[in-house]
Write an enzyme that holds these catalytic residues in place. Sequence first.
Site, PDB file in Angstrom:
ATOM      1  N   ASP A 184      -5.504   0.651 -51.102  1.00  0.00           N
ATOM      2  CA  ASP A 184      -6.037  -0.230 -52.158  1.00  0.00           C
ATOM      3  C   ASP A 184      -4.159  -0.620 -52.260  1.00  0.00           C
ATOM      4  OD1 ASP A 184      -8.114  -1.352 -54.694  1.00  0.00           O
ATOM      5  OD2 ASP A 184      -6.202  -0.302 -55.502  1.00  0.00           O
ATOM      6  N   TYR A 238       1.324  -5.581 -57.437  1.00  0.00           N
ATOM      7  CA  TYR A 238       1.837  -4.371 -56.963  1.00  0.00           C
ATOM      8  C   TYR A 238       3.392  -4.968 -55.944  1.00  0.00           C
ATOM      9  CZ  TYR A 238      -2.521  -2.097 -57.971  1.00  0.00           C
ATOM     10  OH  TYR A 238      -3.996  -2.122 -58.390  1.00  0.00           O
ATOM     11  N   LYS A 265      -5.993  -7.605 -53.813  1.00  0.00           N
ATOM     12  CA  LYS A 265      -6.248  -8.304 -55.414  1.00  0.00           C
ATOM     13  C   LYS A 265      -5.965  -9.304 -55.531  1.00  0.00           C
ATOM     14  CE  LYS A 265      -7.303  -3.631 -56.907  1.00  0.00           C
ATOM     15  NZ  LYS A 265      -6.266  -2.876 -56.482  1.00  0.00           N
ATOM     16  N   HIS A 278      -8.312  -9.244 -59.507  1.00  0.00           N
ATOM     17  CA  HIS A 278      -7.661  -8.188 -60.511  1.00  0.00           C
ATOM     18  C   HIS A 278      -8.127  -8.009 -62.468  1.00  0.00           C
ATOM     19  CE1 HIS A 278      -3.664  -5.858 -59.630  1.00  0.00           C
ATOM     20  NE2 HIS A 278      -4.664  -5.070 -60.743  1.00  0.00           N
TER      21      HIS A 278
HETATM   22  N1  LIG Z   1      -8.421  -2.396 -60.891  1.00  0.00           N
HETATM   23  C1  LIG Z   1      -7.238  -2.130 -61.326  1.00  0.00           C
HETATM   24  O1  LIG Z   1      -6.979  -2.640 -62.206  1.00  0.00           O
HETATM   25  C2  LIG Z   1      -6.425  -1.261 -61.049  1.00  0.00           C
HETATM   26  C3  LIG Z   1      -4.793  -0.757 -62.382  1.00  0.00           C
HETATM   27  C4  LIG Z   1      -4.561   0.427 -61.769  1.00  0.00           C
HETATM   28  C5  LIG Z   1      -4.976   1.470 -60.932  1.00  0.00           C
HETATM   29  N2  LIG Z   1      -5.344   0.383 -60.063  1.00  0.00           N
HETATM   30  C6  LIG Z   1      -5.784   0.948 -59.025  1.00  0.00           C
HETATM   31  O2  LIG Z   1      -6.042   2.244 -58.325  1.00  0.00           O
HETATM   32  C7  LIG Z   1      -5.094   3.714 -57.664  1.00  0.00           C
HETATM   33  C8  LIG Z   1      -4.908   4.410 -59.207  1.00  0.00           C
HETATM   34  O3  LIG Z   1      -4.599   4.462 -59.805  1.00  0.00           O
HETATM   35  P1  LIG Z   1      -3.213   5.125 -60.854  1.00  0.00           P
HETATM   36  O4  LIG Z   1      -1.952   5.473 -59.314  1.00  0.00           O
HETATM   37  O5  LIG Z   1      -3.169   4.368 -61.577  1.00  0.00           O
HETATM   38  O6  LIG Z   1      -3.918   6.102 -60.777  1.00  0.00           O
HETATM   39  P2  LIG Z   1      -4.027   7.796 -60.649  1.00  0.00           P
HETATM   40  O7  LIG Z   1      -4.449   7.423 -59.078  1.00  0.00           O
HETATM   41  O8  LIG Z   1      -5.163   8.179 -61.215  1.00  0.00           O
HETATM   42  O9  LIG Z   1      -3.104   8.764 -61.329  1.00  0.00           O
HETATM   43  C9  LIG Z   1      -2.083   8.738 -60.223  1.00  0.00           C
HETATM   44  C10 LIG Z   1      -0.560   9.177 -60.871  1.00  0.00           C
HETATM   45  O10 LIG Z   1      -0.902  11.185 -60.910  1.00  0.00           O
HETATM   46  C11 LIG Z   1      -0.059  11.462 -60.083  1.00  0.00           C
HETATM   47  N3  LIG Z   1      -0.932  12.335 -59.514  1.00  0.00           N
HETATM   48  C12 LIG Z   1      -1.648  12.443 -58.192  1.00  0.00           C
HETATM   49  N4  LIG Z   1      -2.256  13.001 -57.360  1.00  0.00           N
HETATM   50  C13 LIG Z   1      -2.029  14.270 -58.091  1.00  0.00           C
HETATM   51  C14 LIG Z   1      -2.111  15.820 -58.422  1.00  0.00           C
HETATM   52  N5  LIG Z   1      -2.730  16.606 -57.478  1.00  0.00           N
HETATM   53  N6  LIG Z   1      -1.567  16.573 -58.729  1.00  0.00           N
HETATM   54  C15 LIG Z   1      -0.693  16.283 -60.024  1.00  0.00           C
HETATM   55  N7  LIG Z   1      -0.483  14.623 -59.993  1.00  0.00           N
HETATM   56  C16 LIG Z   1      -0.849  13.979 -59.031  1.00  0.00           C
HETATM   57  C17 LIG Z   1       0.885  10.680 -59.324  1.00  0.00           C
HETATM   58  O11 LIG Z   1       2.319  11.048 -58.951  1.00  0.00           O
HETATM   59  P3  LIG Z   1       2.931  11.234 -57.883  1.00  0.00           P
HETATM   60  O12 LIG Z   1       3.388   9.447 -57.549  1.00  0.00           O
HETATM   61  O13 LIG Z   1       4.116  10.885 -57.866  1.00  0.00           O
HETATM   62  O14 LIG Z   1       2.934  11.811 -56.887  1.00  0.00           O
HETATM   63  C18 LIG Z   1       1.058   9.041 -60.007  1.00  0.00           C
HETATM   64  O15 LIG Z   1       1.954   9.762 -61.018  1.00  0.00           O
HETATM   65  C19 LIG Z   1      -4.028   2.691 -58.135  1.00  0.00           C
HETATM   66  O16 LIG Z   1      -2.909   3.131 -57.422  1.00  0.00           O
HETATM   67  C20 LIG Z   1      -4.341   1.594 -58.126  1.00  0.00           C
HETATM   68  O17 LIG Z   1      -4.516   0.542 -56.256  1.00  0.00           O
HETATM   69  C21 LIG Z   1      -5.969  -0.796 -59.515  1.00  0.00           C
END
Ligand SMILES: NC(=O)c1ccc[n+]([C@@H]2O[C@H](COP(=O)([O-])OP(=O)(O)OC[C@H]3O[C@@H](n4cnc5c(N)ncnc54)[C@H](OP(=O)(O)O)[C@@H]3O)[C@@H](O)[C@H]2O)c1
Length: 277
Positions: free
Chosen positions: A48, A53, A78, A111
Site C-alpha cells: 500500500d 508518500y 492513491k 486519498h
Molecule cells: N488512507 C489513508 O489516509 C492512510 C493514512 C495513514 C496510513 N495509511 C496506510 O496504512 C499503513 C499503516 O498505517 P501507519 O503506518 O499509519 O500505522 P501502523 O501500521 O498502525 O503503525 C506503524 C508504526 O508502528 C510501528 N510498529 C510496527 N509494527 C510494530 C510492532 N510489531 N511492535 C512495535 N511497533 C511496531 C512502526 O515502527 P517501525 O516502522 O519503526 O518498525 C511504525 O512506527 C501506512 O503505512 C499506509 O500505507 C493510509
Amino acid sequence: MKTIGNQISLHNGVTMPQHGFGVYKITDPAEMETAIHKALGTGYRLFDTAQMYENEAMLGEVLHNSSLPRKELFITSKINNGNQGYDQTLFTFEESLADLQLSQLDLLLVHWPSEKHFFDTWRAFERLYEEKMVRGIGVCNYQIHHLEQLKTKANVMPMVNQIEIHPYLTQVSLREYLHKENIAVEAWSPIARGNVLNDEVIVDIAKQHQKTTAQVALRWHVQHGTIFIPKSKTPERIAENADIYNFELTTEDMAKIDGLNKDYRTGPDPDKVYPTI
Ligand SMILES: NC(=O)c1ccc[n+]([C@@H]2O[C@H](COP(=O)([O-])OP(=O)(O)OC[C@H]3O[C@@H](n4cnc5c(N)ncnc54)[C@H](OP(=O)(O)O)[C@@H]3O)[C@@H](O)[C@H]2O)c1
C-alpha cells in the site's frame, strides 16, 4: 513460496489479500529495499503506497527487481489531495503507474474526500476502471454521508473504503454500513501507530496467548474480516506482524478489545478535511 493471510473478494469479483504492508514514511531507498525484501520473504503480497508518500518509484523499483511474478502481487496507490479533479487524476495516475513500473494497478484509491472535486475525481476513476488500467477502484476516509452522496451519481461504487481502524477507533457503525453496501473495509494504522501496544487489556490477552500486543491487535483485524496494512521498517517487526496465524482470540477476547473504543484518531477527522481540498 509462502504467502500470509486470507483472500478477500471484492464486489467486482477481484480478490485481494487481507493482510498487507503499508509503506507510509519509508522514504529512504535502502530502508525500502530491506523492508520489502523482508516482507516478500515473509509472505506479504499486498503493498500500500500513495502519491502523498513520495515513494512509489522506490517501491516500484524493489518490486520490479524481485523474483515474484506480477500476478502474485497486489499493489495499491492513491491520488493525492492536490491531484484531484478529472484531468489531474488521469494525468497523475499515469505518472504513478510509470513510477511503479506497472502497466495496470490493482487498486486505486481517492486519498481523502474532497468537496470541490468530489464527482470529477470519481468520474476519472470510473474511466480508468472501464479502460482496465486498474483492477479495482475505491476510496479512503469516506464517511457514510460521502458514500451516500457518491451513490447519487456513480456508475460504479467503490470496492474498498480504507479507513482508520484499531482497538481505540473501532468504527462500528461505518463498518456495518460498508458491510451492508458490499464495500470491503480496509484498516489503516491498524495498531494506531503503536498507541494501543501498552494497553492493559491487550497486554493481558497477549500474555494468555504468549503473543505480543501487536500480534493480538492484528489478529483482532483478521477475526473481524477487515483488510489491514501494518507498516514497519524493522525486519523483526515485519516478521512478528505476520506471525499471527497460529492462535485464535476467543469470543471474550474479541469483545474485550471491541470494548476499548474511545474514538481516538491518530490522523485527521475526514469531515474536517473534506471542505479544505
Ligand atoms: N488512507 C489513508 O489516509 C492512510 C493514512 C495513514 C496510513 N495509511 C496506510 O496504512 C499503513 C499503516 O498505517 P501507519 O503506518 O499509519 O500505522 P501502523 O501500521 O498502525 O503503525 C506503524 C508504526 O508502528 C510501528 N510498529 C510496527 N509494527 C510494530 C510492532 N510489531 N511492535 C512495535 N511497533 C511496531 C512502526 O515502527 P517501525 O516502522 O519503526 O518498525 C511504525 O512506527 C501506512 O503505512 C499506509 O500505507 C493510509
